[in-house]
Structures are given as structure tokens and as C-alpha cells.
Design a protein around this motif. Structure first.
Motif, mmCIF file in Angstrom:
data_model
loop_
_atom_site.group_PDB
_atom_site.id
_atom_site.type_symbol
_atom_site.label_atom_id
_atom_site.label_comp_id
_atom_site.label_asym_id
_atom_site.label_seq_id
_atom_site.Cartn_x
_atom_site.Cartn_y
_atom_site.Cartn_z
ATOM 1 N N SER A 42 2.967 2.273 -6.773
ATOM 2 C CA SER A 42 2.759 3.603 -6.220
ATOM 3 C C SER A 42 4.118 4.224 -5.947
ATOM 4 O O SER A 42 4.968 3.611 -5.296
ATOM 5 C CB SER A 42 1.942 3.523 -4.928
ATOM 6 O OG SER A 42 2.093 4.707 -4.159
ATOM 7 N N THR B 157 -9.327 5.906 -7.225
ATOM 8 C CA THR B 157 -8.475 6.479 -6.183
ATOM 9 C C THR B 157 -8.056 7.894 -6.538
ATOM 10 O O THR B 157 -8.134 8.816 -5.701
ATOM 11 C CB THR B 157 -7.234 5.607 -5.962
ATOM 12 O OG1 THR B 157 -7.633 4.242 -5.739
ATOM 13 C CG2 THR B 157 -6.433 6.085 -4.767
ATOM 14 N N GLU C 21 -1.703 11.202 -4.360
ATOM 15 C CA GLU C 21 -1.531 12.280 -3.392
ATOM 16 C C GLU C 21 -1.107 13.570 -4.073
ATOM 17 O O GLU C 21 -0.330 13.548 -5.021
ATOM 18 C CB GLU C 21 -0.458 11.891 -2.364
ATOM 19 C CG GLU C 21 -0.133 12.971 -1.349
ATOM 20 C CD GLU C 21 1.021 12.586 -0.430
ATOM 21 O OE1 GLU C 21 1.162 13.203 0.639
ATOM 22 O OE2 GLU C 21 1.797 11.670 -0.796
ATOM 23 N N VAL D 219 0.827 -1.202 0.000
ATOM 24 C CA VAL D 219 0.000 0.000 0.000
ATOM 25 C C VAL D 219 0.863 1.254 0.000
ATOM 26 O O VAL D 219 0.703 2.145 -0.836
ATOM 27 C CB VAL D 219 -0.944 0.004 1.221
ATOM 28 C CG1 VAL D 219 -1.810 1.270 1.215
ATOM 29 C CG2 VAL D 219 -1.815 -1.238 1.245
ATOM 30 N N VAL D 220 1.759 1.351 0.974
ATOM 31 C CA VAL D 220 2.633 2.516 1.114
ATOM 32 C C VAL D 220 3.968 2.098 1.726
ATOM 33 O O VAL D 220 4.113 1.008 2.278
ATOM 34 C CB VAL D 220 2.012 3.610 2.019
ATOM 35 C CG1 VAL D 220 0.922 4.367 1.307
ATOM 36 C CG2 VAL D 220 1.520 3.038 3.327
ATOM 37 N N GLU E 82 -4.249 12.269 0.397
ATOM 38 C CA GLU E 82 -3.729 11.038 -0.201
ATOM 39 C C GLU E 82 -4.587 9.807 0.117
ATOM 40 O O GLU E 82 -4.279 9.047 1.032
ATOM 41 C CB GLU E 82 -2.286 10.800 0.212
ATOM 42 C CG GLU E 82 -1.986 10.817 1.693
ATOM 43 C CD GLU E 82 -0.531 10.490 1.985
ATOM 44 O OE1 GLU E 82 0.058 9.645 1.278
ATOM 45 O OE2 GLU E 82 0.027 11.076 2.928
ATOM 46 N N ASP F 7 5.795 7.460 -4.251
ATOM 47 C CA ASP F 7 5.558 8.568 -3.325
ATOM 48 C C ASP F 7 6.878 9.320 -3.170
ATOM 49 O O ASP F 7 7.912 8.713 -2.877
ATOM 50 C CB ASP F 7 5.092 8.012 -1.978
ATOM 51 C CG ASP F 7 4.491 9.067 -1.064
ATOM 52 O OD1 ASP F 7 4.526 10.258 -1.414
ATOM 53 O OD2 ASP F 7 3.978 8.684 0.006
ATOM 54 N N SER G 245 -3.442 -2.502 -4.478
ATOM 55 C CA SER G 245 -3.940 -1.210 -4.040
ATOM 56 C C SER G 245 -3.373 -0.078 -4.883
ATOM 57 O O SER G 245 -2.373 -0.239 -5.591
ATOM 58 C CB SER G 245 -3.606 -0.984 -2.565
ATOM 59 O OG SER G 245 -2.206 -0.868 -2.392
ATOM 60 N N HIS H 8 -2.601 4.367 -4.785
ATOM 61 C CA HIS H 8 -2.295 5.482 -3.895
ATOM 62 C C HIS H 8 -2.043 6.715 -4.751
ATOM 63 O O HIS H 8 -1.218 6.689 -5.663
ATOM 64 C CB HIS H 8 -1.045 5.125 -3.070
ATOM 65 C CG HIS H 8 -0.542 6.212 -2.186
ATOM 66 N ND1 HIS H 8 0.769 6.248 -1.744
ATOM 67 C CD2 HIS H 8 -1.137 7.300 -1.634
ATOM 68 C CE1 HIS H 8 0.941 7.306 -0.970
ATOM 69 N NE2 HIS H 8 -0.191 7.962 -0.885
ATOM 70 N N THR I 66 0.038 6.408 -8.962
ATOM 71 C CA THR I 66 0.104 4.985 -9.299
ATOM 72 C C THR I 66 0.449 4.845 -10.775
ATOM 73 O O THR I 66 -0.199 5.455 -11.633
ATOM 74 C CB THR I 66 -1.232 4.292 -9.001
ATOM 75 O OG1 THR I 66 -1.492 4.361 -7.599
ATOM 76 C CG2 THR I 66 -1.194 2.826 -9.428
ATOM 77 N N MET J 293 -5.793 6.018 -0.237
ATOM 78 C CA MET J 293 -5.224 4.711 -0.545
ATOM 79 C C MET J 293 -6.375 3.718 -0.562
ATOM 80 O O MET J 293 -7.115 3.615 0.421
ATOM 81 C CB MET J 293 -4.189 4.312 0.507
ATOM 82 C CG MET J 293 -2.907 5.121 0.450
ATOM 83 S SD MET J 293 -2.088 5.261 2.054
ATOM 84 C CE MET J 293 -2.896 6.707 2.717
#
Length: 280
Positions: A93, A128, A242, A75-76, A211, A95, A238, A240, A110, A213
Motif C-alpha cells: 500500500s 477494498t 483512498e 496495514v498503514v 480510505e 499512501d 491487507s 488499502h 495497493t 482498509m
């Protein structure tokens, strides 16, 4: 206490945000079949160095890399390395953040690696991303923090259910204030809960990283032994997204979007604030 920024401080955050946008573009180009997640990290480092900016991820709480690279069911907070090789059909994803003169930018997106992704993965990313923009459109004078959460959750809940049966809105992680630090008050949930109340009123100078998710299954997650990598409990993939956003007297400005959010927010009938870095 919330940190309320001056117009000059928002202009510095815009500088940092545009560096983040360049990092994203470099990582998007590097996210190809056969690349390692460390390759993406090195691409990000080069952009930061060329811009004279600093990474706000590297060393944060002991984090060992410049960006987070979260593949498929991560996920993160995925850590870039040489062992994770991107394959055709993966989603990732990315970040990333930057510091310019002490002011922070932070954003995620993503990316799709190769071809042949199932339609539900494209829809997951779309839902998302659009929920993020719905939240950004709620950044207006007089609203409260909960209005952003409500807009994000509301958008997701209105979408047709995927083949997996549901969209899981990740509960343990969310958005955050941003400015002289990367993570500041307030914490922003991507869903509404009565326990949190309405939150602070949004006023000019308020800056927030929004953000969402979302997974194709559970909202439940767990952290791996590296103390960073967050995965879904059921292995569902998933997405994500942001952006960092500032509220000004003239309206919202998406600090990490190249156009300041103008095109997307126009779809919501929202006019963005003038870009403080724009030249006549």
C-alpha cells in the motif's frame, strides 16, 4: 466544526490532488522486484519537487518520510527504508499526499510486486477498492456521513468470503476531512456503529478522504515500536485504497483521480462535477 470550501479552494485542492496522482504513477512504476521502499519515497520526492508542491506526510507528527509504504501484513503508516526490499509476490500500500498553496490532497492504492500472486490477494484489493468507490458514490447532497460508512461496509459484506474465511474491516483507522489540513473533522468509519450516530449532513463544499482498509483475517491491529507501523494481529495481509473527494453543487469530484472519478462513478449512475482545472 466542519470546514466548508469555496469553489476556488476546491480548485486548489484539485491541483494538489493531481500532484498526488502523479506521485502514485511514479511509485507504481518504481514498485518492482529488488526496489527498496526508500526508492519509492525518493521517486515521490522528485515528483513533489518538480511540481513545486510540499509533502504533507514528511514531519507530520514526526513522521520521517514523504510517503507511507505498507507491505503485506502492514496495514498503514509503514516507514520507507533501505532495508525493506520488495520481493516477487509482495503487495504494498502506497499512501501519499501533497500541499499546493496551503491546500491538501491525500490518496492511497495497493500495488502488486512481480507476478504469481494468489487470486485471493487480487480479490482482496478489488473488494477494498470497490468499497471505496461505493463510499464515494454516496457523497451526495442530503446524505449524511453514515451513508458513506454504510456503503463501504455494505459492499464488503456482500462479497463472497475469501478462502481465509472472512474480510476484516480495520476498526482503528478510517477516513477523514481534508482541506487546509490533511486530517480534519469528521472522522469517517468504514463500518456502521450506533454509537457514532448519523454524523453531519453532506453539503456542497464538504471534502472528505475515503480510505477503507481490509485484511484477509482479523480487524485487530497493533503498532510497532517505531510508533507508526500498523500490522494485523494475526499476520493476515491487507489492502488499502483512498481518494480525496469534494462535494460541489454539481455533484462529487474525486480530487485525486486523473479523470475526477468520472469513469468509475458512472458505473454507479453518478455524474461527476465539472473539473475546475479543465480547459475548454
Amino acid at each position: 466544526m466542519l470546514e466548508i470550501k469555496t469553489p476556488d479552494q476546491i480548485a486548489k485542492m484539485r491541483e494538489a490532488g493531481l500532484v498526488v496522482a502523479r506521485v502514485h504513477q511514479a511509485c507504481r512504476e518504481a514498485a518492482v522486484v529488488g526496489a527498496t521502499t526508500r526508492d519509492l519515497d525518493e521517486a515521490a520526492r522528485k515528483v513533489l519537487a518538480d511540481a513545486g508542491a510540499k509533502s504533507n506526510f514528511l514531519g507530520y507528527g514526526g513522521f520521517p518520510a514523504t510517503i507511507c509504504t505498507s507491505v503485506n501484513d502492514v496495514v498503514v503508516h509503514g516507514i520507507p527504508d533501505r532495508e525493506t526490499v520488495l520481493k516477487d509476490g509482495d503487495i504494498i500500500s502506497i499512501d501519499a499526499g501533497a500541499i499546493v498553496d496551503g491546500w491538501h490532497g491525500d490518496a492511497a492504492f495497493t500495488a502488486f510486486v512481480g507476478e504469481g500472486h494468489a487470486p485471493e490477494l487480487h480479490e482482496l484489493s478489488r473488494v477494498t477498492e470497490e468499497s471505496m468507490w461505493a463510499g464515494i458514490a454516496a457523497v451526495r447532497k442530503g446524505n449524511r456521513l453514515v451513508d458513506i460508512s454504510k456503503a463501504i461496509e455494505g459492499y464488503i459484506r456482500r462479497q463472497p468470503r475469501p478462502a481465509s474465511g472472512r474480510y476484516g474491516i480495520i476498526e482503528d483507522y478510517g477516513g477523514h476531512g481534508i482541506g487546509s489540513e490533511m486530517h480534519m473533522e469528521p472522522h469517517l468509519l468504514n463500518y456502521v456503529t450506533r454509537k457514532r450516530g448519523k454524523g453531519p449532513k453532506l453539503v456542497p463544499g464538504f471534502c472528505i478522504a475515503i480510505e477503507p482498509m481490509v485484511s484477509l483475517g482479523t480487524a485487530a491491529t497493533h503498532v510497532l515500536a517505531d510508533d507508526w507501523t500498523v500490522k494485523t494481529d494475526d499476520g493476515s495481509w491487507s489492502s488499502h485504497w483512498e481518494h480525496s473527494v469534494a462535494l460541489t453543487e454539481e455533484g462529487p469530484l474525486v480530487l485525486t483521480a486523473v479523470d475526477g472519478g468520472k469513469a468509475k462513478l458512472a458505473e454507479y449512475g453518478v455524474t461527476t462535477a465539472p473539473d475546475p482545472l479543465a480547459t475548454a
